[in-house]
Design an enzyme around this catalytic site. Structure first.
Site, PDB file in Angstrom:
ATOM      1  N   SER A 152       0.853  -1.265  -0.050  1.00 28.27           N
ATOM      2  CA  SER A 152       0.132   0.119  -0.002  1.00 28.27           C
ATOM      3  C   SER A 152       0.899   1.343   0.012  1.00 28.27           C
ATOM      4  O   SER A 152       1.644   1.456  -0.804  1.00 28.27           O
ATOM      5  CB  SER A 152      -0.997  -0.087   1.164  1.00 28.27           C
ATOM      6  OG  SER A 152      -2.004   0.945   1.140  1.00 28.27           O
ATOM      7  N   HIS A 153       0.595   1.952   1.032  1.00 30.62           N
ATOM      8  CA  HIS A 153       1.346   3.289   1.064  1.00 30.62           C
ATOM      9  C   HIS A 153       2.792   3.237   1.632  1.00 30.62           C
ATOM     10  O   HIS A 153       3.518   4.246   1.891  1.00 30.62           O
ATOM     11  CB  HIS A 153       0.473   4.221   1.951  1.00 30.62           C
ATOM     12  CG  HIS A 153       0.199   3.447   3.539  1.00 30.62           C
ATOM     13  ND1 HIS A 153      -0.852   2.476   3.474  1.00 30.62           N
ATOM     14  CD2 HIS A 153       0.637   3.903   4.688  1.00 30.62           C
ATOM     15  CE1 HIS A 153      -0.594   2.001   4.727  1.00 30.62           C
ATOM     16  NE2 HIS A 153       0.326   2.902   5.522  1.00 30.62           N
ATOM     17  N   ASP A 168      -2.447   6.490  -3.510  1.00 28.90           N
ATOM     18  CA  ASP A 168      -1.185   5.764  -2.873  1.00 28.90           C
ATOM     19  C   ASP A 168      -0.670   4.750  -3.668  1.00 28.90           C
ATOM     20  O   ASP A 168      -0.953   4.430  -4.916  1.00 28.90           O
ATOM     21  CB  ASP A 168      -1.663   5.220  -1.480  1.00 28.90           C
ATOM     22  CG  ASP A 168      -2.705   3.838  -1.665  1.00 28.90           C
ATOM     23  OD1 ASP A 168      -3.415   3.990  -2.467  1.00 28.90           O
ATOM     24  OD2 ASP A 168      -2.445   3.261  -0.760  1.00 28.90           O
ATOM     25  N   ASP A 186      -5.700   2.460  -3.489  1.00 27.15           N
ATOM     26  CA  ASP A 186      -7.122   2.483  -3.023  1.00 27.15           C
ATOM     27  C   ASP A 186      -7.177   3.442  -2.072  1.00 27.15           C
ATOM     28  O   ASP A 186      -8.389   3.959  -1.446  1.00 27.15           O
ATOM     29  CB  ASP A 186      -7.289   1.150  -2.259  1.00 27.15           C
ATOM     30  CG  ASP A 186      -6.180   0.917  -1.074  1.00 27.15           C
ATOM     31  OD1 ASP A 186      -5.408   1.858  -1.126  1.00 27.15           O
ATOM     32  OD2 ASP A 186      -6.220  -0.266  -0.591  1.00 27.15           O
ATOM     33  N   ARG A 187      -6.436   4.476  -1.724  1.00 24.10           N
ATOM     34  CA  ARG A 187      -6.386   5.972  -0.957  1.00 24.10           C
ATOM     35  C   ARG A 187      -6.648   6.990  -1.772  1.00 24.10           C
ATOM     36  O   ARG A 187      -6.173   7.021  -2.828  1.00 24.10           O
ATOM     37  CB  ARG A 187      -5.123   6.021  -0.102  1.00 24.10           C
ATOM     38  CG  ARG A 187      -5.086   4.843   1.080  1.00 24.10           C
ATOM     39  CD  ARG A 187      -3.795   5.197   1.966  1.00 24.10           C
ATOM     40  NE  ARG A 187      -3.823   3.995   2.953  1.00 24.10           N
ATOM     41  CZ  ARG A 187      -3.341   4.080   4.114  1.00 24.10           C
ATOM     42  NH1 ARG A 187      -2.805   5.320   4.514  1.00 24.10           N
ATOM     43  NH2 ARG A 187      -3.217   3.218   4.880  1.00 24.10           N
TER      44      ARG A 187
HETATM   45  C1  G16 Z   1      -5.145  -0.562   5.423  1.00 24.49           C
HETATM   46  C2  G16 Z   1      -6.587  -0.990   5.651  1.00 24.49           C
HETATM   47  C3  G16 Z   1      -7.529  -0.053   6.447  1.00 24.49           C
HETATM   48  C4  G16 Z   1      -6.606   0.719   7.346  1.00 24.49           C
HETATM   49  C5  G16 Z   1      -5.359   1.331   6.912  1.00 24.49           C
HETATM   50  C6  G16 Z   1      -4.470   1.578   8.306  1.00 24.49           C
HETATM   51  O1  G16 Z   1      -4.912   0.412   4.365  1.00 24.49           O
HETATM   52  O2  G16 Z   1      -7.061  -1.468   4.603  1.00 24.49           O
HETATM   53  O3  G16 Z   1      -8.639  -0.398   6.308  1.00 24.49           O
HETATM   54  O4  G16 Z   1      -7.190   1.807   7.822  1.00 24.49           O
HETATM   55  O5  G16 Z   1      -4.697   0.041   6.424  1.00 24.49           O
HETATM   56  O6  G16 Z   1      -4.483   0.492   9.237  1.00 24.49           O
HETATM   57  P1  G16 Z   1      -3.671   0.675  10.449  1.00 24.49           P
HETATM   58  O7  G16 Z   1      -4.009   1.606  11.165  1.00 24.49           O
HETATM   59  O8  G16 Z   1      -3.903  -0.660  11.275  1.00 24.49           O
HETATM   60  O9  G16 Z   1      -2.289   0.965  10.138  1.00 24.49           O
HETATM   61  P2  G16 Z   1      -3.932   0.164   3.233  1.00 24.49           P
HETATM   62  O10 G16 Z   1      -4.149   1.426   2.260  1.00 24.49           O
HETATM   63  O11 G16 Z   1      -2.664   0.293   3.979  1.00 24.49           O
HETATM   64  O12 G16 Z   1      -4.232  -1.062   2.678  1.00 24.49           O
END
Ligand code: G16
Length: 542
Positions: A112-113, A276, A280-281
């Site tokens: 992801s990010h 990101d 998805d963000r």
């Molecule tokens: C993922 C999850 C999201 C979550 C985010 C942050 O996003 O899909 O639902 O809000 O992580 O999670 P945490 O606070 O546990 O770090 P992504 O965009 O990283 O796949």
């Protein structure tokens, strides 16, 4: 030839908030990725002869693991793999492919990010046949299997030419390499009024979209420039790079600062957005205004009927617990359901499948709808553009009129990254120990009304998820929430979420951190963050 390889378990393959995320050197250990992928397959039933979608965000190691996953899918009996050209497939586009082609499921390779590169992050996530992240029942089974695994199955076969669109065979399994953008772009055209957005842009409305050298580049270029007519250059950093150009592909005020500063210039664009690593963000900025993700969810929900896909209204709105309560006010006015889930998109799947929620959102820059089962960065950008086109107003006008109608929820998240895991765990457990004594206690002008450790009772399947974050709610409607991130890869990350509701429109243009200063002081007072973590300030404030 199909081979069965002996292996021994790794003890750290528990999926987190969103799949398994580790540093590349961890994933590159012999058998590490294979063990996890086999543990996924061993936790599923009934995929023989069925289709598996595979793709990733283009980060370092993506192509290597894609080839491994294809050869393991063939050896385990899948009938077909569909893989994005170049190994590229955004997370929402993967969700769409699984749903549209009725695949058994999908493997998404992304962290992801988080940054990418030989010493940075990588991740593997399994999505089920509804297109959404595997629910806890499956991720728990994967972890249990990973602790016992003693063999995996893989084909000795040539690598698939991932850059060539076409159909290939690996043993008796078909592999289709497809254009990752086409189906997704077609879906967006169905959901939104592209003519209205085209007219807005043709009238001089200027857009700056930062793809952050990550996966949304090709999607944004095709949709925003080619189909909607934005000037060439409106989409920047559009070539996905294995290391994201050395940047953190995280669309927030820290990592997308250049874009933010550009939009804030008097002669800057009218609308700025960023996505990101895996698409998805989203981050939304307008002239003179940054839209918090929590406000964005509320505003999109209040205006969604202006887009063709949602003109019949919404069934309900879901948000993760730490996301501000702004969306609840919209749900209440619309007379529709409001749902509060734990952090993690996987918790929205049941609500979407059951038709209880249409829009979902999280404070962590994620918004989405029932069109797929993932949050969707570009979708959020297009819904915003559709709303701006329909209302003929600026982002600033849309946001401030929303506050005037519903009140403003001042909101901020303070992250303390890479702190010692033991210190983070003891901070959380001491907070939990104090919870029962907090109601009725006062701190300056705040009085605690309720304090708990959030537990979620899924209204669809009855499952219960406990210990999802410490919530302290005050009598004036303010909240402080503490939880540990489930996506970091170094030490622990403490997240402190701060929220204050202000109904009085004459107080809607105040500084956010100043407005929240009493809650920030309370968080320090109750949790002793500085003393326990050795940090006197957060690493990132969003
Ligand atoms: C993922 C999850 C999201 C979550 C985010 C942050 O996003 O899909 O639902 O809000 O992580 O999670 P945490 O606070 O546990 O770090 P992504 O965009 O990283 O796949």
């Amino acid at each position: 030839m199909i081979r069965t390889i002996s292996t021994t378990p790794f003890d750290d393959q528990r999926p987190g908030t969103s799949g398994l995320r580790k540093k590349v050197p961890t994933f590159a250990q012999p058998h590490y990725a294979e063990n996890f992928i086999q543990s996924v397959f061993d936790s599923l039933d009934g995929f023989q002869g069925k289709t598996l979608v595979i793709g990733g965000d283009g980060r370092y190691f993506n192509r290597t693991v894609i080839q491994t996953a294809i050869k393991m899918a063939a050896a385990n009996g899948f009938g077909k793999v569909m893989v994005g050209q170049g190994g590229i497939l955004s997370t929402p586009a993967a969700s769409n492919m699984i749903r549209k082609y009725e695949a058994f499921g999908g493997i998404i390779l992304s962290a992801s990010h988080n940054p990418g590169g030989p010493n940075e992050d990588f991740g593997i996530k399994y999505n089920a046949g509804n297109g959404g992240p595997a629910p806890e029942r499956i991720t728990d089974a994967i972890f249990e299997r990973s602790k016992l695994i003693d063999r995996y199955r893989i084909c000795d076969a040539d690598d698939v030419p991932l850059d060539k669109i076409g159909t290939f065979m690996v043993e008796s399994m078909e592999v289709e390499v497809f254009d990752p953008v086409a189906d997704y772009a077609a879906l967006m055209e169905e959901l939104f009024d592209f003519d209205a957005i085209r007219t807005l842009i043709a009238g001089g409305f200027r857009i700056a979209f930062d793809a952050m050298s990550a996966v949304t580049g090709p999607y944004a270029k095709e949709i925003i420039e080619n189909r909607l007519g934005a000037a060439e250059g409106s989409v920047r950093n559009f070539v996905p790079l294995e290391d994201f150009g050395g940047h953190h592909p995280d669309p927030n005020l820290v990592h997308a600062k250049v874009l933010y500063d550009d939009v804030m210039r008097p002669d800057g664009p009218d609308f700025g957005a960023a996505s990101d690593g895996d698409g998805d963000r989203n981050m939304i900025v307008g002239k003179q205004i940054f839209v918090t993700p929590s406000d964005s969810l509320a505003i999109l929900a209040a205006n969604a009927h202006l887009a063709p896909a949602y003109k019949g209204g919404l069934a309900g709105i879901a948000r993760s617990m730490p996301t501000s309560q702004a969306a609840d006010k919209v749900a209440s006015k619309l007379g529709i359901g409001a749902y509060e889930t734990p952090t993690g998109w996987k918790f929205f799947g049941n609500l979407l499948d059951a038709g209880k929620a249409t829009l979902c959102g999280e404070e962590s820059f994620g918004t989405g709808s029932n069109h797929v089962r993932e949050k969707d960065g570009l979708w959020a950008v297009l819904l915003w553009l559709n709303i701006l086109a329909a209302r003929g107003e600026s982002v600033y006008e849309v946001v401030t009129s929303h506050w005037a109608e519903f009140g403003r929820t001042y909101y901020s998240r303070h992250d303390y990254e890479a702190i010692e895991t033991d210190a983070a765990n003891s901070l959380m457990s001491e907070l939990r120990n104090k919870l029962a004594t907090l109601p009725g206690t006062k701190f300056e002008d705040l009085t605690v009304a309720k304090a708990d450790d959030f537990a979620y009772h899924d209204p669809v399947d009855g499952s219960v998820s406990k210990h999802q974050g410490v919530r302290i709610l005050f009598e004036n409607g303010s909240r402080v929430v503490f939880r540990l991130s489930g996506t970091g890869t170094s030490g622990a990350t403490l997240r402190v979420y701060l929220e204050h509701y202000e109904p009085d429109a004459s107080k809607h243009e105040q500084d956010t951190q100043g407005t929240l200063s009493g809650l920030i002081a309370y968080a320090e007072h109750i949790a002793g963050i500085a003393e326990r973590t050795g940090r006197d300030a957060p690493t990132v404030i969003t």
